[in-house]
Design an enzyme around this catalytic site. Structure first.
Site, mmCIF file in Angstrom:
data_model
loop_
_atom_site.group_PDB
_atom_site.id
_atom_site.type_symbol
_atom_site.label_atom_id
_atom_site.label_comp_id
_atom_site.label_asym_id
_atom_site.label_seq_id
_atom_site.Cartn_x
_atom_site.Cartn_y
_atom_site.Cartn_z
ATOM 1 N N HIS B 34 0.818 -1.212 0.000
ATOM 2 C CA HIS B 34 0.000 0.000 0.000
ATOM 3 C C HIS B 34 0.850 1.259 0.000
ATOM 4 C CE1 HIS B 34 0.519 -1.397 4.166
ATOM 5 N NE2 HIS B 34 0.556 -0.149 4.502
ATOM 6 N N GLY B 80 0.446 -6.230 -1.773
ATOM 7 C CA GLY B 80 -0.788 -5.549 -1.435
ATOM 8 C C GLY B 80 -1.677 -6.448 -0.580
ATOM 9 N N ASN B 141 5.646 2.230 12.482
ATOM 10 C CA ASN B 141 5.046 3.555 12.683
ATOM 11 C C ASN B 141 3.909 3.538 13.695
ATOM 12 O OD1 ASN B 141 2.622 2.844 11.296
ATOM 13 N ND2 ASN B 141 3.556 3.332 9.331
ATOM 14 N N ARG B 280 0.924 -39.401 -8.518
ATOM 15 C CA ARG B 280 1.851 -38.699 -7.622
ATOM 16 C C ARG B 280 3.244 -39.300 -7.713
ATOM 17 N NH1 ARG B 280 1.482 -41.212 -1.823
ATOM 18 N NH2 ARG B 280 0.252 -43.069 -2.238
ATOM 19 N N GLU B 328 2.857 -23.930 4.150
ATOM 20 C CA GLU B 328 2.522 -23.868 2.732
ATOM 21 C C GLU B 328 2.592 -22.452 2.170
ATOM 22 O OE1 GLU B 328 0.700 -25.317 5.102
ATOM 23 O OE2 GLU B 328 1.023 -27.430 4.659
ATOM 24 N N HIS B 377 -3.068 -36.318 -3.734
ATOM 25 C CA HIS B 377 -4.128 -36.795 -2.830
ATOM 26 C C HIS B 377 -5.449 -36.077 -3.089
ATOM 27 C CE1 HIS B 377 -0.530 -38.331 -0.990
ATOM 28 N NE2 HIS B 377 -1.237 -39.114 -0.221
ATOM 29 N N GLN B 389 -8.204 -34.319 4.558
ATOM 30 C CA GLN B 389 -7.045 -34.578 3.692
ATOM 31 C C GLN B 389 -7.421 -34.649 2.213
ATOM 32 O OE1 GLN B 389 -4.115 -35.051 5.919
ATOM 33 N NE2 GLN B 389 -5.821 -34.345 7.160
#
Lengths: 584, 584
Positions: B34, B80, B141, B280, B328, B377, B389
């Protein structure tokens, strides 16, 4: 964890296993939800259900799931996504204060779990709110799922963090029952700050071939391993001395009589048609009236109360307003804990920043908790602040979750009514709010319902139905007026409830307008209003022409952005012409 | 912030304002986005663009947006949403190590921002990885948006937290230029840990009627206020002494010659049709081969590398594998920083836990960074571990973002090919992976493309098209065989690319099967595969019959859950019969 859990359930906590929901019972939240088996074992041992049920663990017919969910009466919130239970515990502890109960909240974390940032959001809020009725235990076993944890058994790493965050930190040997009980006693005696007991433990303690070893996380014993493990444990078993005092299990009565919860009538809206009021501002007014009428209603903020207007609630009802500063995860997590204990929490922030708590929202849906989230500053219509402040995927996020009500009011009257309706709707609700001022279009006594819609413009000659909500509703009304002048009347629907959705109402409009349906939303194209309408009418063979934001937005004036991203009145007019000319 | 920014840009940093992308230039990330105006002012003053552009701030025709985005060449990642820039800075610092550059990374945070949990995820990783090429500055501040911050000017609150998390913390008067420069020098001299400079500042310093006062956050001066403020600042202006040394602005050359990036051919898959391989697991194999072929490829984990099989990459290429433990947000944020500096990062975890980073994914889309996320998964097919999960909203989350490629392979060959294709696809990509083993159905030399699909079963007499992906593709194939025996042939499509989507391919199938389209997905009903297909074919007047998970899931065996939640072969057979009997 067997030692800590035994101490908690059979010496420390006051609770009634036959009535887990007793409002004065101590709460236990298993933040490391993957340890569910020991939670189930403890409640069975305490008498909540028959031990034979334990053998149905993880079977489809059993509520003893792989991770705890509130399908079980003794589970307040679902856990299994790490770093969330500790946030819910904040809410549980705040709730004790709200209802004037002496109950204490205990929360058990994994050591690996403390890498989650949400844990430190909870740590800040717990210390700031001086929650001395909250006691955490970290099971420092040093082993993560895939490797040793970040700090392994370096207990000082944990202690200095919790101390720095303002907690009373106690390091103990987590297998020494006397040390465990002593730590709980010290936690109870600590005033003005929460306590974190840091328990050094050995994973698989007592089973020689597992103790402290990697490679056993989430792995079940084979038959021969199980036999060997049980034999080893049996040899170490020490029967309880006769007459163990379980007196602490009976919850203490409230110290002061609790005021009866008797919601009063909510003061109705008092706008005039045409008044310019942002829905976020109406939210602040509605929330305050609701809070004044119902003592269960609480509000939570993440340092934007002057933008969401929840500051009005704070001013009127400061004791039921919880400031979390810029920490959306603990805001939503604490709301889950409050809701699980009977409060009706309204956490609110910019809608885009609710995505920060998306995983908590996912778990709130699994928990079916009674939270009412409000997100302001939706869409490109916020203007100059730019894309980082624009929620353009929030409808998608909330619609994705089953049983989440998704509301999107367009004027002050509908906002006030929907905020109030949310409180009496069981389960989670999302309310989408806008930044710009929009005119009041409904009479103060107009009736709304969750799952309803309003047909705002209609005639027998309508060539198409335009479905909108929030700021785009006013674009649709402008388009209606423009098309009216060229004798192309359209039907305009305010779809203030996206989930549940009024399928019959949409189908009636579709049938009356030759199946021409146009949706227009200040949201990305996937998962929002257009998809909601499309699925609702698909079974009847109708398709939908969607106007939505289809690229990354940018800064600009609100009206410039509605135009540029294809969701202005002019774009609706064009779409109506295209759809009706190119009819099937 | 003027003092800190001046010191950074005109004394401390080495950079070339005319070539911000110089790979050896120091990086500056404004985590408190900002404060964009001062970032723009500094780059203009440094010569990156003409000062007259500054007056176009927040206008639709200007890239000087309300918060920084990489539309500007000197912005690495959009900021932001607070607490994200510091995570990207971790990735930027890791990248310097990867390419052997001496560049330093500076990141400026707000004090209120440090309530965000992601800041502490970054703090942990920065200390663990001993990132002494990283220097943070917190602008203390004391004033938040809606009220004073949590700790206001209590500098010890900040110092003790950063020290506890293993950083070198330096508290200074943020308006004392000598102190600022000295702190930067001390940070540069610090080895083995990152530095956080805690700068005590007064908001609005130097403007008497604003200094240290609430109510000015995000508020522009009126004309008379501006005149008065400028007059006050002019009176305090001290011209730079002649011959200010800007020599540091020239990036230092690399200390060791950098190896040329020359990706080699990727070793193709070597499966046999019918082999049972979880996608996977194929991901782990593919990622390793890709990393061996392309030095830009890096992998990030959040303590599930043994479940996502990214541990294979770690074993082969440990120097390009970054462990974030159970965090994560910093995993995805660091990937954004790495991608902004030329790496091709593959962060992976359980797909459901990517929702923890949903706000980072939103900002990654705004940043258009080159990240390749993989989520394993997916869906109820994980079985017994239960709903916490199971990712059942991940497709919705990623599809909502414009320009995100969303891939969902069903066998090992397509997984290997799509993981490799992701690397050469510009921009963000999501790859959805499954837990169960599934048979290899494609030849090793089968060709795939992002935006493609495969028609696996077809005949001239097909009565319906079934579109599936991942585990449900095999249910569709089973349904095909069952229906074949009752002379009801169906067309089966593997929709391995949900975004972009092969609209023409879907339309061709729809036209060939009387417009009967059934989608089946291991995902909630909103925002996923069904919605993707529905929107793709809507323009041609086709609707879609969707099979998806429509309630909160639970624990059970995978096949039991596919059946219970309506996405098994049996449900597909029923749907085909319903759709073709009840034809329009």
């Amino acid at each position: 964890m067997a030692d800590v859990t035994s101490a908690l359930f059979f010496a420390e906590m006051s609770f009634d296993p036959r009535n887990p929901h007793n409002p004065d019972a101590d709460r236990f939240i298993l933040s490391k939800g993957h340890a569910a088996p020991i939670l189930y074992a403890a409640w069975a041992e305490a008498g909540a259900f028959d031990r034979s049920e334990l053998l149905k663990l993880r079977q489809i017919g059993s509520d003893l799931e792989g991770h705890p969910t509130p399908r079980l009466p003794f589970v307040d919130v679902a856990t299994g996504s790490l770093g969330q239970g500790v946030c819910a515990a904040i809410g549980s502890a705040l709730n004790a204060r709200r209802i004037g109960s002496a109950y204490r909240t205990y929360v058990l974390l994994g050591d690996g779990e403390t890498a989650e940032g949400s844990v430190w959001e909870a740590a800040n809020v717990g210390a700031l709110d001086r929650l001395d009725n909250l006691c955490g235990i970290t099971d420092v076993n040093g082993l993560g799922q895939s490797r040793p944890t970040m700090w392994q058994h370096d207990m000082d790493q944990f202690a200095r963090r919790w101390q720095a965050f303002g907690w009373h930190a106690i390091v103990i040997d987590g297998h020494d029952l006397h040390a465990i009980l002593d730590a709980f006693a010290r936690a109870r005696a600590t005033k003005g700050q929460p306590t974190m007991i840091l328990a050094r433990t050995i994973k698989g303690k007592g089973v020689s071939f597992v103790e402290g070893k990697e490679g056993w996380h989430g792995r079940a014993f084979k038959k021969d391993e199980m036999d060997r493990a049980l034999a080893e444990l049996d040899r170490q078993f020490v029967p309880a001395s006769a007459g163990v005092d379980l007196a602490r299990q009976i919850p203490r009565p409230p110290t002061v009589p609790r005021p009866a919860v008797a919601p009063q009538a909510i003061v109705p809206p008092t706008y005039r048609i045409g008044d310019q009021v942002a829905t976020r501002e109406a939210y602040g007014a509605a929330l305050t009236k609701l809070g004044e009428a119902d003592p269960r209603v609480v509000a939570l903020d993440a340092d934007v109360k002057n933008s969401t207007f929840s500051e009005r609630f704070e001013k009127a009802l400061p004791n039921r307003f919880y400031e979390n500063f810029i920490a959306e995860q603990v805001m939503v997590g604490a709301a889950m804990g409050l809701a699980a204990r009977g409060a009706i929490p309204y956490p609110s922030t910019f809608a885009c920043f609710l995505t920060r708590a998306a995983d908590f929202i996912r778990m709130a849906a699994i928990s079916r908790v009674n939270v009412k989230l409000a997100g302001s500053h939706a869409g490109v219509s916020i203007g100059e602040d730019g894309p980082s402040q624009m929620a353009l995927e929030d409808l998608s996020m909330f619609r994705a979750q089953p049983d989440f009500a998704v509301l999107y009011p367009s004027d002050g009257v509908s906002t006030e009514r929907l905020v109030a309706l949310a409180a009496s709707h069981p389960g989670p609700v999302y309310i989408r709010l806008s930044r710009p001022k929009t005119p009041i279009i409904y009479a103060n006594d107009e009736r709304f319902e969750i799952g309803g819609l309003k047909v705002l413009r209609q005639s027998a000659r309508d060539v198409a139905t335009v479905v909108a909500a929030g700021v785009t509703l006013f674009e649709a009304l402008k388009a209606h007026d423009a098309l009216q002048s060229s004798s192309t009347p359209i039907r305009v629907i305010d779809l203030y409830s996206l989930a549940p959705i009024d399928r019959e109402g949409l189908l009636a409009a579709a049938r009356a307008t030759a199946g021409h349906i146009i949706t227009v939303e200040d949201h990305y194209a996937a998962g929002g209003l257009g998809d909601a309408v499309a699925e609702a009418v698909a079974g009847a063979g109708f398709t939908v022409h969607r106007l939505a934001v289809r690229e990354i937005a940018r800064s600009g004036k609100p009206e410039e952005l509605l135009e540029r991203f294809g969701i202005s009145a002019a774009h609706i007019v064009t779409a109506v012409r295209e759809v009706t000319v190119g009819a099937r």
